[in-house]
Design an enzyme around this catalytic site. Structure first.
Site, short mmCIF file in Angstrom:
data_model
loop_
_atom_site.label_atom_id
_atom_site.label_comp_id
_atom_site.label_asym_id
_atom_site.label_seq_id
_atom_site.Cartn_x
_atom_site.Cartn_y
_atom_site.Cartn_z
N HIS A 65 0.83 -1.20 0.00
CA HIS A 65 0.00 0.00 0.00
C HIS A 65 0.86 1.25 0.00
O HIS A 65 1.99 1.24 0.49
CB HIS A 65 -1.02 -0.01 1.14
CG HIS A 65 -0.47 0.08 2.51
ND1 HIS A 65 -0.29 1.28 3.15
CD2 HIS A 65 -0.08 -0.87 3.39
CE1 HIS A 65 0.18 1.07 4.36
NE2 HIS A 65 0.32 -0.23 4.54
N ASP A 67 -0.60 4.37 0.82
CA ASP A 67 -1.16 5.39 1.69
C ASP A 67 -0.51 5.30 3.06
O ASP A 67 0.07 4.29 3.44
CB ASP A 67 -2.68 5.28 1.79
CG ASP A 67 -3.18 3.96 2.36
OD1 ASP A 67 -2.58 2.92 2.04
OD2 ASP A 67 -4.18 3.97 3.10
N ASP A 89 6.37 1.52 6.93
CA ASP A 89 5.02 1.01 6.62
C ASP A 89 4.35 1.96 5.66
O ASP A 89 3.84 2.99 6.07
CB ASP A 89 4.20 0.89 7.90
CG ASP A 89 2.80 0.39 7.64
OD1 ASP A 89 2.57 -0.25 6.60
OD2 ASP A 89 1.91 0.65 8.47
N GLU A 118 -5.54 1.51 2.27
CA GLU A 118 -5.34 0.35 3.14
C GLU A 118 -5.23 0.75 4.61
O GLU A 118 -5.39 -0.09 5.48
CB GLU A 118 -4.08 -0.42 2.72
CG GLU A 118 -4.25 -1.17 1.42
CD GLU A 118 -5.32 -2.26 1.49
OE1 GLU A 118 -5.26 -3.12 2.38
OE2 GLU A 118 -6.23 -2.23 0.64
N GLU A 119 -4.94 2.01 4.87
CA GLU A 119 -4.86 2.46 6.26
C GLU A 119 -6.24 2.80 6.82
O GLU A 119 -6.38 3.10 7.99
CB GLU A 119 -3.95 3.69 6.38
CG GLU A 119 -2.48 3.41 6.15
CD GLU A 119 -1.82 2.61 7.26
OE1 GLU A 119 -2.45 2.37 8.31
OE2 GLU A 119 -0.67 2.22 7.07
#
Length: 135
Positions: A65, A67, A89, A118-119
């Protein structure tokens, strides 16, 4: 751009959930530079590349991801390390996936993607990408 330069530019691209366009553009540009003939930013906002034609079924999907949670931190490159929002991350793993996929010599259809949201609970990016994959 080498791996370190790419990672730094990806981390510098501020991309909190639902505002990932700057990171998607950096990723898409690098996909083209690495020789992916088929790369695009899809309708969900994901940066996507394949070793097959767009719209062909995919045998293997690798993704990370792009984001982050909100909040800006200065990006620093010190002693061979990059610090900044998303460096661990999950922008560094995304960079590793992209460069690994670019170097892979395989006989099956591979898609590599930087996905959005995704967050947050929507998982919009991966849900959209699954429409490309074989059942």
């Amino acid at each position: 751009m080498n791996e370190t330069e790419f990672l730094q530019s990806l981390v510098e691209a501020y991309s909190p959930s639902m505002h990932e366009k700057p990171a998607a553009q950096v990723l898409h540009s690098q996909m083209k530079e690495l020789g992916f003939e088929h790369s695009w930013i899809d309708e969900a906002g994901n940066a996507v590349a394949t070793n097959c034609g767009r719209g062909e079924p995919v045998d293997l999907l690798v993704f990370g991801h792009i984001d982050t949670v909100p909040g800006k931190f200065p990006v620093k490159h010190e002693n061979g390390r990059i610090f900044g929002r998303g460096a661990v991350d999950a922008k560094a793993p995304m960079a590793a996936l992209l460069f690994g996929a670019a170097k892979a010599d395989v006989d099956y259809n591979v898609m590599v993607a930087g996905v959005v949201e995704e967050e947050v609970t929507s998982s919009k990016g991966i849900r959209h990408l699954l429409t490309y994959c074989k059942p």
